[in-house]
Design a protein around this motif. Structure first.
Motif, short mmCIF file in Angstrom:
data_model
loop_
_atom_site.label_atom_id
_atom_site.label_comp_id
_atom_site.label_asym_id
_atom_site.label_seq_id
_atom_site.Cartn_x
_atom_site.Cartn_y
_atom_site.Cartn_z
N LEU A 1 -12.51 -4.55 1.54
CA LEU A 1 -11.62 -4.95 2.62
C LEU A 1 -12.45 -5.07 3.91
O LEU A 1 -13.09 -4.11 4.34
CB LEU A 1 -10.50 -3.93 2.79
N GLU B 1 -11.84 9.79 9.66
CA GLU B 1 -11.98 10.02 8.22
C GLU B 1 -13.26 10.79 7.88
O GLU B 1 -13.35 11.42 6.85
CB GLU B 1 -12.01 8.68 7.48
N ARG B 2 -14.23 10.71 8.77
CA ARG B 2 -15.50 11.37 8.46
C ARG B 2 -16.18 11.81 9.76
O ARG B 2 -16.70 10.96 10.49
CB ARG B 2 -16.40 10.41 7.68
N HIS C 1 -12.94 5.83 -1.45
CA HIS C 1 -14.40 5.96 -1.56
C HIS C 1 -14.74 7.32 -2.14
O HIS C 1 -15.90 7.73 -2.13
CB HIS C 1 -15.06 5.85 -0.18
N ASP C 2 -13.73 8.05 -2.58
CA ASP C 2 -13.92 9.40 -3.10
C ASP C 2 -14.41 9.28 -4.54
O ASP C 2 -13.63 9.03 -5.47
CB ASP C 2 -12.57 10.14 -3.02
N GLN D 1 0.66 5.71 0.27
CA GLN D 1 -0.23 6.78 0.74
C GLN D 1 0.03 8.08 -0.02
O GLN D 1 1.15 8.59 0.01
CB GLN D 1 0.00 7.00 2.23
N LYS E 1 -5.21 7.33 0.36
CA LYS E 1 -4.82 8.70 0.73
C LYS E 1 -3.93 8.70 1.96
O LYS E 1 -3.00 9.49 2.07
CB LYS E 1 -6.07 9.54 1.00
N LYS F 1 -6.70 18.74 1.56
CA LYS F 1 -7.40 17.65 0.84
C LYS F 1 -7.21 17.77 -0.68
O LYS F 1 -6.97 16.77 -1.36
CB LYS F 1 -8.90 17.65 1.20
N CYS G 1 0.85 -1.19 0.00
CA CYS G 1 0.00 0.00 0.00
C CYS G 1 0.88 1.25 0.00
O CYS G 1 1.92 1.29 0.67
CB CYS G 1 -0.87 -0.04 1.24
C1 LIG Z 1 -9.04 -0.86 0.65
C2 LIG Z 1 -8.44 0.18 1.53
C3 LIG Z 1 -7.24 -0.10 2.17
C4 LIG Z 1 -6.65 0.87 2.99
N1 LIG Z 1 -5.43 0.62 3.54
C5 LIG Z 1 -4.78 1.62 4.19
C6 LIG Z 1 -3.44 1.45 4.63
O1 LIG Z 1 -2.82 0.37 4.48
N2 LIG Z 1 -2.82 2.52 5.23
C7 LIG Z 1 -3.46 3.73 5.41
O2 LIG Z 1 -2.83 4.66 5.93
N3 LIG Z 1 -4.75 3.88 5.04
C8 LIG Z 1 -5.41 2.89 4.43
N4 LIG Z 1 -6.71 3.07 4.01
C9 LIG Z 1 -7.46 4.27 4.47
C10 LIG Z 1 -7.21 5.48 3.55
O3 LIG Z 1 -5.90 5.94 3.73
C11 LIG Z 1 -8.19 6.63 3.84
O4 LIG Z 1 -8.02 7.06 5.15
C12 LIG Z 1 -9.66 6.26 3.65
O5 LIG Z 1 -9.84 5.43 2.57
C13 LIG Z 1 -10.52 7.51 3.43
O6 LIG Z 1 -10.10 8.19 2.30
P1 LIG Z 1 -10.93 8.22 0.91
O7 LIG Z 1 -9.98 7.92 -0.19
O8 LIG Z 1 -12.11 7.36 0.99
O9 LIG Z 1 -11.29 9.75 0.71
P2 LIG Z 1 -12.03 10.79 1.65
O10 LIG Z 1 -11.90 12.11 0.94
O11 LIG Z 1 -11.55 10.68 3.05
O12 LIG Z 1 -13.52 10.30 1.61
C14 LIG Z 1 -14.32 10.39 0.46
C15 LIG Z 1 -15.76 10.09 0.87
O13 LIG Z 1 -15.87 8.72 1.25
C16 LIG Z 1 -16.69 8.55 2.40
N5 LIG Z 1 -15.86 8.05 3.51
C17 LIG Z 1 -14.51 8.00 3.58
N6 LIG Z 1 -14.10 7.44 4.73
C18 LIG Z 1 -15.24 7.17 5.41
C19 LIG Z 1 -15.48 6.59 6.68
N7 LIG Z 1 -14.51 6.19 7.49
N8 LIG Z 1 -16.78 6.46 7.07
C20 LIG Z 1 -17.80 6.83 6.27
N9 LIG Z 1 -17.62 7.38 5.06
C21 LIG Z 1 -16.36 7.55 4.64
C22 LIG Z 1 -17.25 9.93 2.71
O14 LIG Z 1 -18.48 10.07 2.05
C23 LIG Z 1 -16.22 10.87 2.12
O15 LIG Z 1 -16.74 12.11 1.78
C24 LIG Z 1 -7.31 2.12 3.20
C25 LIG Z 1 -8.50 2.39 2.54
C26 LIG Z 1 -9.07 1.46 1.70
C27 LIG Z 1 -10.33 1.79 0.99
#
Ligand SMILES: Cc1cc2nc3c(=O)[nH]c(=O)nc-3n(C[C@H](O)[C@H](O)[C@H](O)COP(=O)(O)OP(=O)(O)OC[C@H]3O[C@@H](n4cnc5c(N)ncnc54)[C@H](O)[C@@H]3O)c2cc1C
Length: 309
Positions: free
Chosen positions: A277, A294-295, A229-230, A161, A185, A199, A159
């Motif tokens: 996941l 995260e939210r 999830h963006d 970041q 991210k 952001k 992974c």
């Molecule tokens: C498959 C996977 C593996 C990951 N592995 C790692 C890792 O190894 N190391 C690491 O540092 N991070 C990891 N992450 C977490 C990642 O770094 C982010 O913190 C997380 O995915 C939120 O960022 P985003 O890209 O969804 O964007 P964001 O801009 O944070 O979110 C976009 C939209 O998605 C929705 N959303 C996002 N997070 C949430 C939440 N927690 N609850 C509810 N809605 C939410 C909201 O609607 C938000 O507006 C992983 C994430 C995923 C999906």
């Protein structure tokens, strides 16, 4: 909002809260949104439901920063048993591991030995073992670890970041070993001199890295995955993939259990690959705090559970 995020990430590392919060009933109740249960059986049942919708999964047994290296063998055996279960039941499930759960903070040698055992078992199934990326004090060490294991085992991914200033350099470094990469991210509380805080810039960096990853994958066929999830970013990556003539059925997104379920189904309908996941296990506190951070709306969701039956 930044203050709330910062506070929750601080809480995720606080040992005193780590002992108290998981015992609170309303927190346990709210946790269900992100985790089907604490046991492997809960994660497998949830996986089967996703597979029936055409969505395979990745499992993670929660835990990080081992205190005692003797626990590393138990964790390794647990992951080996998952792989056996995947083989027995012919399930499309991969696994993702935090290296400090295998004792990376205590012995890199022992971690390598254990991780190698897990990869060896998964290799027979043609199954990739993913390495999660933890806080920045482990970034360089994790990349070096990955390069070493990748030279021995093809079936492993790492992974990266996009919030880190070093991410482009890290990706370039990894490209030497034709890596499988899951781009996210980043979820940790990093200082200003190490990570982007804005952001817009984190997203911009994500898209730049995605472009590089797609070009590399087009050339070498390595697995490049976008963990987000963006939906704005998802759309932009899809557009980029189109411009690069990247095969639609190779374009792969990973999302977390309980987040953006409709978008997951839509991506499958569009012909993209999707994996969910799923995390499980008793050591969920720091991971859960990172999900809340995260939210901010998630905190309101937890609070509502104080008053619900
Ligand atoms: C498959 C996977 C593996 C990951 N592995 C790692 C890792 O190894 N190391 C690491 O540092 N991070 C990891 N992450 C977490 C990642 O770094 C982010 O913190 C997380 O995915 C939120 O960022 P985003 O890209 O969804 O964007 P964001 O801009 O944070 O979110 C976009 C939209 O998605 C929705 N959303 C996002 N997070 C949430 C939440 N927690 N609850 C509810 N809605 C939410 C909201 O609607 C938000 O507006 C992983 C994430 C995923 C999906």
């Amino acid at each position: 909002m930044d203050i709330l995020r910062h506070t929750l990430l601080w809480c995720s590392e606080n040992k005193n809260l780590q002992n108290k919060v998981p015992k609170m009933k309303f927190v346990q109740k709210a946790l269900k949104k992100f985790m089907p249960g604490e046991e492997l059986a809960d994660a497998i049942t949830a996986s089967k439901e996703f597979v029936s919708m055409g969505i395979p999964t990745v499992l993670t047994h929660l835990g990080e920063e081992l205190k005692d290296l003797s626990e590393a063998d138990d964790v390794t055996n647990h992951y080996l048993s998952i792989i056996d279960k995947i083989a027995d039941e012919k399930l499309d499930i991969e696994i993702s591991i935090k290296l400090t759960q295998l004792g990376f903070n205590l012995s890199e040698e022992k971690t390598f030995e254990n991780f190698d055992k897990i990869c060896e078992r998964a290799e027979k199934l043609n199954n990739i073992v993913w390495i999660d990326m933890e806080g920045s004090r482990y970034t360089r060490k994790t990349i070096n670890f990955y390069k070493k294991i990748k030279a021995k085992r093809k079936n492993t991914g790492i992974c990266l970041q996009s919030y880190l200033f070093s991410s482009h350099q890290d990706l370039n470094d990894l490209l030497e070993v034709t890596p499988n990469v899951r781009l996210v991210k980043g979820a940790y509380n990093e200082p200003h001199d190490i990570a982007l805080k804005d952001k817009f810039r984190v997203d911009e960096n994500f898209l730049d890295l995605s472009r590089k990853m797609l070009i590399e994958s087009n050339k070498n066929g390595n697995r490049m995955v976008f963990g987000t999830h963006d939906l704005k970013l998802v759309k932009a990556i899809k557009k980029e993939a189109d411009l690069l003539n990247y095969p639609i059925n190779n374009l792969e997104f990973h999302m977390l259990y309980g987040i953006k379920i409709n978008a997951q189904k839509q991506l499958v309908k569009d012909g993209n690959k999707v994996r969910i996941l799923i995390s499980y296990g008793k050591s969920w506190y720091p991971w859960y705090m990172r999900r809340l951070a995260e939210r901010p709306a998630n905190v309101m969701f937890v609070m509502k559970n104080i008053f619900s039956k």
